[in-house]
Scaffold this active site. Structure first.
Site, PDB file in Angstrom:
ATOM      1  N   TYR A  52     -44.493  77.300   0.776  1.00 24.82           N
ATOM      2  CA  TYR A  52     -45.233  77.866  -0.369  1.00 24.82           C
ATOM      3  C   TYR A  52     -45.079  79.387  -0.396  1.00 24.82           C
ATOM      4  CZ  TYR A  52     -47.844  73.379  -0.181  1.00 24.82           C
ATOM      5  OH  TYR A  52     -48.227  72.050  -0.133  1.00 24.82           O
ATOM      6  N   HIS A 110     -43.842  68.792   7.112  1.00 26.60           N
ATOM      7  CA  HIS A 110     -44.052  68.704   5.658  1.00 26.60           C
ATOM      8  C   HIS A 110     -43.521  67.401   5.037  1.00 26.60           C
ATOM      9  CE1 HIS A 110     -44.796  71.681   2.120  1.00 26.60           C
ATOM     10  NE2 HIS A 110     -45.095  70.457   1.763  1.00 26.60           N
TER      11      HIS A 110
HETATM   12  N1  LIG Z   1     -47.866  67.895   1.637  1.00 27.65           N
HETATM   13  C1  LIG Z   1     -47.293  67.871   0.455  1.00 27.65           C
HETATM   14  O1  LIG Z   1     -46.166  67.387   0.321  1.00 27.65           O
HETATM   15  C2  LIG Z   1     -48.036  68.436  -0.714  1.00 27.65           C
HETATM   16  C3  LIG Z   1     -47.535  68.217  -2.004  1.00 27.65           C
HETATM   17  C4  LIG Z   1     -48.260  68.745  -3.068  1.00 27.65           C
HETATM   18  C5  LIG Z   1     -49.444  69.447  -2.853  1.00 27.65           C
HETATM   19  N2  LIG Z   1     -49.897  69.667  -1.584  1.00 27.65           N
HETATM   20  C6  LIG Z   1     -51.164  70.416  -1.325  1.00 27.65           C
HETATM   21  O2  LIG Z   1     -52.198  69.794  -2.079  1.00 27.65           O
HETATM   22  C7  LIG Z   1     -52.874  70.808  -2.830  1.00 27.65           C
HETATM   23  C8  LIG Z   1     -53.515  70.231  -4.070  1.00 27.65           C
HETATM   24  O3  LIG Z   1     -52.551  69.621  -4.905  1.00 27.65           O
HETATM   25  P1  LIG Z   1     -52.033  70.275  -6.282  1.00 27.65           P
HETATM   26  O4  LIG Z   1     -52.224  71.735  -6.255  1.00 27.65           O
HETATM   27  O5  LIG Z   1     -50.661  69.734  -6.471  1.00 27.65           O
HETATM   28  O6  LIG Z   1     -52.911  69.588  -7.410  1.00 27.65           O
HETATM   29  P2  LIG Z   1     -54.472  69.248  -7.640  1.00 27.65           P
HETATM   30  O7  LIG Z   1     -55.324  69.947  -6.659  1.00 27.65           O
HETATM   31  O8  LIG Z   1     -54.580  67.776  -7.807  1.00 27.65           O
HETATM   32  O9  LIG Z   1     -54.699  69.878  -9.096  1.00 27.65           O
HETATM   33  C9  LIG Z   1     -54.626  71.255  -9.328  1.00 27.65           C
HETATM   34  C10 LIG Z   1     -54.692  71.477 -10.857  1.00 27.65           C
HETATM   35  O10 LIG Z   1     -55.949  70.990 -11.345  1.00 27.65           O
HETATM   36  C11 LIG Z   1     -56.650  72.044 -12.017  1.00 27.65           C
HETATM   37  N3  LIG Z   1     -58.063  71.913 -11.672  1.00 27.65           N
HETATM   38  C12 LIG Z   1     -58.616  72.042 -10.430  1.00 27.65           C
HETATM   39  N4  LIG Z   1     -59.949  71.820 -10.471  1.00 27.65           N
HETATM   40  C13 LIG Z   1     -60.242  71.539 -11.764  1.00 27.65           C
HETATM   41  C14 LIG Z   1     -61.455  71.219 -12.435  1.00 27.65           C
HETATM   42  N5  LIG Z   1     -62.608  71.161 -11.787  1.00 27.65           N
HETATM   43  N6  LIG Z   1     -61.401  71.000 -13.776  1.00 27.65           N
HETATM   44  C15 LIG Z   1     -60.225  71.074 -14.442  1.00 27.65           C
HETATM   45  N7  LIG Z   1     -59.042  71.366 -13.874  1.00 27.65           N
HETATM   46  C16 LIG Z   1     -59.049  71.597 -12.530  1.00 27.65           C
HETATM   47  C17 LIG Z   1     -56.042  73.338 -11.505  1.00 27.65           C
HETATM   48  O11 LIG Z   1     -56.091  74.342 -12.490  1.00 27.65           O
HETATM   49  P3  LIG Z   1     -56.782  75.785 -12.199  1.00 27.65           P
HETATM   50  O12 LIG Z   1     -56.121  76.367 -10.987  1.00 27.65           O
HETATM   51  O13 LIG Z   1     -56.510  76.551 -13.455  1.00 27.65           O
HETATM   52  O14 LIG Z   1     -58.259  75.511 -12.003  1.00 27.65           O
HETATM   53  C18 LIG Z   1     -54.596  72.935 -11.233  1.00 27.65           C
HETATM   54  O15 LIG Z   1     -53.830  73.003 -12.431  1.00 27.65           O
HETATM   55  C19 LIG Z   1     -51.762  71.826  -3.088  1.00 27.65           C
HETATM   56  O16 LIG Z   1     -52.258  73.057  -3.612  1.00 27.65           O
HETATM   57  C20 LIG Z   1     -51.133  71.890  -1.743  1.00 27.65           C
HETATM   58  O17 LIG Z   1     -51.920  72.695  -0.875  1.00 27.65           O
HETATM   59  C21 LIG Z   1     -49.211  69.147  -0.512  1.00 27.65           C
END
Ligand SMILES: NC(=O)c1ccc[n+]([C@@H]2O[C@H](COP(=O)([O-])OP(=O)(O)OC[C@H]3O[C@@H](n4cnc5c(N)ncnc54)[C@H](OP(=O)(O)O)[C@@H]3O)[C@@H](O)[C@H]2O)c1
Length: 280
Positions: A52, A110
Site C-alpha cells: 500500500y 499478503h
Molecule cells: N489482504 C488483502 O488482500 C486485502 C485486500 C483488500 C483490502 N484489504 C484491507 O481491507 C481494508 C478494507 O477494505 P476496502 O478498503 O477494500 O473496502 P471497505 O472497507 O469494504 O469499503 C471502503 C469504502 O466504503 C466507504 N465507506 C466506509 N464506511 C462507510 C459508511 N459508513 N457509509 C458509507 N460508505 C462507507 C469508504 O468511503 P469513504 O472513505 O469515503 O468513507 C470506501 O469507499 C483495506 O483498506 C485494506 O486495509 C486487504
C-alpha cells in the site's frame, strides 16, 4: 455511543481488537490525517501493507496521536515478490524502518501466490522474525485450506489470523468453519464490499430500519457476530465513528441468517480466487 471495542484472544495468547481500520489508498498527508482521526475516534487495530506504500503514513499518524504504542495493534503485510526467506526477513525490517516501529503486532503474508511455491519459506521467515521480537503475532491473507494445511505439515505452526475477502455477497462459510476448527481468527477484508451497491440492498436496509442503525453498522455487526474481525476503511471521521459504533445492539438469528443468505458462489468483487489470482 458505546465505542469500546472488545478484544479476541489469538491462539498464541496475544489479543486482537474485534474491529480495526483499513488503510488501502490512505497515503500522504491526507492519509496520515485520516489514520490519526481513526485512532482518535477509537480504533486501535490499523491494517497496512508494504504494497500500500503507506507504512510511513501509519507511522506518522501514530506519532501525531497521544495514544501509546502499547495500546495500538499495528499490522503490515509481506508482498509476493519477497517470499524468498532472506528477502522476507529484510522486508519485515524495511517495513519496521518505514513505520518507525520496533515491532509489528501482526505481520501477514499478503497472498499465497501458489505458482511461485515459496510461501512456506516466507512463513518460516515470519516464524523466525517472531522469535527475534520483530513481530508479536504472525498470520496470512488469502490462504485456502490447502495452503494452511501445508504450513502446518511443513513448519508445525499455523497462522493466528487469516485475512480474507468477506462481506454479505461472499460469506466464506466453509473457509470460516476451517478456521474455527483450527483456532485461526478470520479477519474480513473489504467488509463493506467497498461500499458499492450493498448499501442499497433491500434486506439489509430493512434490518437497519428495524434496529435504527445504518446499513454499514448492520454489516459490521454481522461480521462481529460471525466472530470475524472487520477492517473497514473510511477517510471520513464521521463514518469512522459510525463504523465502530456497533456494540450497543444485537442482531437476532433471523437477521444473521438473512444477511448470510445474500452470499453468491461468484460473490467475490473482482474474482480474486487465491488458487489462481496472484499479486506481487
Ligand atoms: N489482504 C488483502 O488482500 C486485502 C485486500 C483488500 C483490502 N484489504 C484491507 O481491507 C481494508 C478494507 O477494505 P476496502 O478498503 O477494500 O473496502 P471497505 O472497507 O469494504 O469499503 C471502503 C469504502 O466504503 C466507504 N465507506 C466506509 N464506511 C462507510 C459508511 N459508513 N457509509 C458509507 N460508505 C462507507 C469508504 O468511503 P469513504 O472513505 O469515503 O468513507 C470506501 O469507499 C483495506 O483498506 C485494506 O486495509 C486487504
Amino acid at each position: 455511543m458505546n465505542t469500546k471495542i472488545p478484544s479476541i484472544t489469538l491462539q498464541d495468547g496475544n489479543t486482537i481488537p474485534s474491529i480495526g481500520f483499513g488503510t488501502y489508498k490512505l497515503k500522504g498527508s491526507d492519509g496520515a490525517a485520516a489514520i490519526e482521526s481513526a485512532i482518535n475516534v477509537g480504533y486501535r487495530l490499523i491494517d497496512s501493507a508494504y504494497n500500500y506504500e503507506n507504512e510511513g503514513t501509519v507511522g506518522e499518524a501514530i506519532r501525531r496521536t497521544s495514544v501509546s504504542r502499547q495500546e495500538l495493534f499495528i499490522t503490515s503485510k509481506l508482498p509476493g515478490r519477497y517470499h524468498q526467506y532472506d528477502d522476507a526477513l529484510v522486508t519485515i525490517q524495511e517495513s519496521l524502518f518505514r513505520a518507525n516501529l520496533d515491532y509489528y503486532d501482526l505481520y501477514l503474508i499478503h497472498w499465497p501466490n501458489p505458482s511461485r511455491d515459496q510461501y512456506v519459506e516466507a512463513w518460516q521467515a515470519l516464524i523466525d522474525a517472531k522469535k527475534w521480537g520483530l513481530i508479536r503475532s504472525i498470520g496470512v491473507c488469502n490462504f485456502l485450506p490447502v495452503h494452511l494445511d501445508r504450513l502446518k505439515e511443513e513448519t508445525g505452526v499455523l497462522p493466528t489470523v487469516n485475512q480474507i475477502e468477506l462481506h454479505p455477497n461472499f460469506n466464506q462459510e466453509e473457509q470460516r468453519n476451517y478456521h474455527a476448527a483450527n483456532g485461526i481468527i478470520t479477519e474480513s477484508w473489504s467488509p463493506l464490499a467497498r461500499g458499492n451497491e450493498i448499501f442499497q440492498n433491500e434486506t439489509i436496509v430493512q434490518i437497519a430500519a428495524k434496529h435504527q442503525k445504518t446499513v454499514s453498522q448492520i454489516i459490521l455487526r454481522w461480521h462481529y457476530q460471525l466472530g470475524a474481525v472487520a477492517i473497514p476503511k473510511s477517510a471520513s471521521p464521521q463514518r469512522q465513528l459510525e463504523n465502530i459504533s456497533i456494540f450497543d445492539f444485537t442482531l437476532d438469528e433471523a437477521d444473521m441468517n438473512a444477511i448470510s443468505t445474500l452470499t453468491k458462489p461468484n460473490g467475490r468483487m473482482k474474482n480474486q480466487d487465491p488458487a489462481i489470482y496472484e499479486e506481487f
